[in-house]
Design a protein around this motif. Structure first.
Motif, PDB file in Angstrom:
ATOM      1  N   VAL A 216       0.862  -1.186   0.000  1.00 39.32           N
ATOM      2  CA  VAL A 216       0.000   0.000   0.000  1.00 39.32           C
ATOM      3  C   VAL A 216       0.895   1.232   0.000  1.00 39.32           C
ATOM      4  CG1 VAL A 216      -1.928   1.190   1.111  1.00 39.32           C
ATOM      5  CG2 VAL A 216      -1.708  -1.280   1.365  1.00 39.32           C
ATOM      6  N   MET A 217       0.646   2.119  -0.979  1.00 44.70           N
ATOM      7  CA  MET A 217       1.502   3.295  -1.150  1.00 44.70           C
ATOM      8  C   MET A 217       0.703   4.581  -0.979  1.00 44.70           C
ATOM      9  SD  MET A 217       3.240   1.932  -4.652  1.00 44.70           S
ATOM     10  CE  MET A 217       3.979   3.503  -4.999  1.00 44.70           C
ATOM     11  N   LYS A 218       1.416   5.622  -0.511  1.00 45.33           N
ATOM     12  CA  LYS A 218       0.814   6.963  -0.438  1.00 45.33           C
ATOM     13  C   LYS A 218       1.915   7.980  -0.693  1.00 45.33           C
ATOM     14  CE  LYS A 218      -1.185  10.090   2.939  1.00 45.33           C
ATOM     15  NZ  LYS A 218      -1.058  10.403   4.368  1.00 45.33           N
ATOM     16  N   ASP A 219       1.696   8.895  -1.600  1.00 41.38           N
ATOM     17  CA  ASP A 219       2.667   9.957  -1.915  1.00 41.38           C
ATOM     18  C   ASP A 219       4.089   9.410  -2.069  1.00 41.38           C
ATOM     19  OD1 ASP A 219       0.573  11.701  -1.666  1.00 41.38           O
ATOM     20  OD2 ASP A 219       1.008  12.212   0.411  1.00 41.38           O
ATOM     21  N   GLY A 220       4.231   8.315  -2.775  1.00 46.75           N
ATOM     22  CA  GLY A 220       5.558   7.769  -3.050  1.00 46.75           C
ATOM     23  C   GLY A 220       6.199   7.038  -1.885  1.00 46.75           C
TER      24      GLY A 220
END
Ligand code: ATP
Length: 366
Positions: A216-220
């Protein structure tokens, strides 16, 4: 073939006077074990496609390394990496037949990799059989459905016998039924071939259903890597908890006092090992149990019958979401004439988060 990303970073330079640099992939370190299917999951712009482009070599990292097995492929051009790529828009050649489309990557092989015509045909038919399109070999792409076109694209990616298969939102252009069918098919093909696969999607249900593990990714930045069920049951922070699950998790402002969680003025759950503090509370839809003696009292808005289950729609002054959706078995009888509905809570479906950092706060149940 295992794939290892080591401190992988990609920063795009600022453009124009007011532009800012964007770090699309920020210090990724993880290993994809041989034969696994990994789902890269996150909202638009979180860096999924950039990660895929780095793995296949279409973009160069600003920092870090990529290994296929023991080989450092960081500086290897895409055509020498042995990757198969499938994109959202199938990008088939419209003037070529299905067979010619599948043959295309083989016809471009040069030198010692060059194949005989018979061997190329054998491989093309093998790939077509794998995705079950042998009957369509003489058609052109315009004579195929979306799902069939996507299968041709997958066959074309498989025909070179790639070491790694990369799929970027491969199901986005398909309708709901075809999406389901094609994703099951991708999983079958992946298991049959044992090719290490990276599957990019923003659809959490898709990622959960198809992947051995999800990132799970957020803003790189990687938020969590684990088996889908573990990420759902044990989210590391509020972002992950909110991103996974349909209906989504309900979020409340709460407070812990004397080992008790309060939502509004009501004590709703004993939570051991947490000091007195304000918290953000997440409750999964299946964590609410209709219970006359329950301490979480919500304003009842609607009861939606869904067959096996019912969905109770309610509101609460401390909720940070417009409506609370709880899913309970249809065996429960809900008094729809009542203005309120009371719930007790399943402790393992309740998560506490720090108000500032939004990191998870563990607690013990009594
Ligand atoms: P989507 O689901 O919308 O395709 P994504 O998660 O795949 O999104 P990326 O396409 O990897 O996201 O983009 C990540 C970030 O990098 C975004 O903020 C995007 O604007 C930026 N970015 C991507 N490519 C470039 C580029 N060539 N130049 C500058 N910035 C870029």
């Amino acid at each position: 073939m295992k794939v290892v990303l080591q401190n992988l970073t990609k920063t795009f330079p600022a453009r124009g006077k007011k532009g800012e640099t964007v770090t699309a992939v920020n210090d990724f370190t993880f290993e994809i074990p041989d034969g696994e299917l990994i789902g890269l999951l996150g909202p638009s712009g979180c860096g999924k496609s950039t990660t895929l482009n780095l793995i296949c070599g279409l973009q160069k990292p600003t920092g870090g390394k990529i290994f296929f097995g023991e080989d450092d492929v960081t500086d290897l051009p895409p055509e020498h990496r042995g990757v198969g790529l499938v994109f959202q828009n199938y990008a088939l050649y419209p003037h070529l037949t299905v067979l010619q489309n599948i043959l295309f990557p083989l016809e471009n092989l040069k030198g010692k990799n060059k194949l005989s015509k018979d061997e190329m045909k054998r491989r093309a038919h093998e790939a077509a059989a794998l995705v079950q399109i042998e009957g369509l070999m003489e058609r052109r792409p315009s004579e195929l459905s979306g799902g069939q076109q996507q299968r041709v694209a997958i066959a074309r990616a498989l025909v070179k016998m790639p070491r790694v298969l990369l799929l970027d939102e491969p199901l986005s252009n398909l309708d709901a039924r075809l999406r389901l069918q094609t994703r099951e098919e991708i999983r079958r093909i992946q298991k049959e071939t044992g090719i290490t696969t990276v599957f990019v999607t923003h659809d959490q249900e898709e990622a959960m259903s198809i992947s051995d593990r999800i990132v799970v990714m957020k803003d790189g930045v990687i938020q969590q890597i684990d088996k889908p069920q573990t990420v759902y049951d044990d989210p590391t922070n509020l972002f992950v908890a909110k991103f996974l699950g349909t209906p989504p998790i309900s979020v409340f402002s709460g407070e812990v006092r004397g080992g008790m969680l309060y939502i509004g003025e009501n004590p709703v759950l004993p939570v051991g090992g947490v000091s007195d503090r304000p918290v953000t509370v997440g409750i999964r839809p299946e964590g609410f149990v209709p219970d006359e003696k329950g301490k979480l009292i919500c304003d009842l808005k609607a009861v939606e019958v869904m067959g096996r289950d019912i969905s109770i729609v309610s509101t609460h002054a401390a909720a940070q979401v417009p409506v609370i959706r709880s899913i309970v078995s249809a065996d429960h009888r809900i008094n729809t004439a009542s203005p309120t509905v009371a719930f007790s809570l399943k402790p393992h479906k309740v998560f506490l988060f720090d108000r500032e950092s939004e990191g998870r706060i563990p607690f013990t149940t009594v």
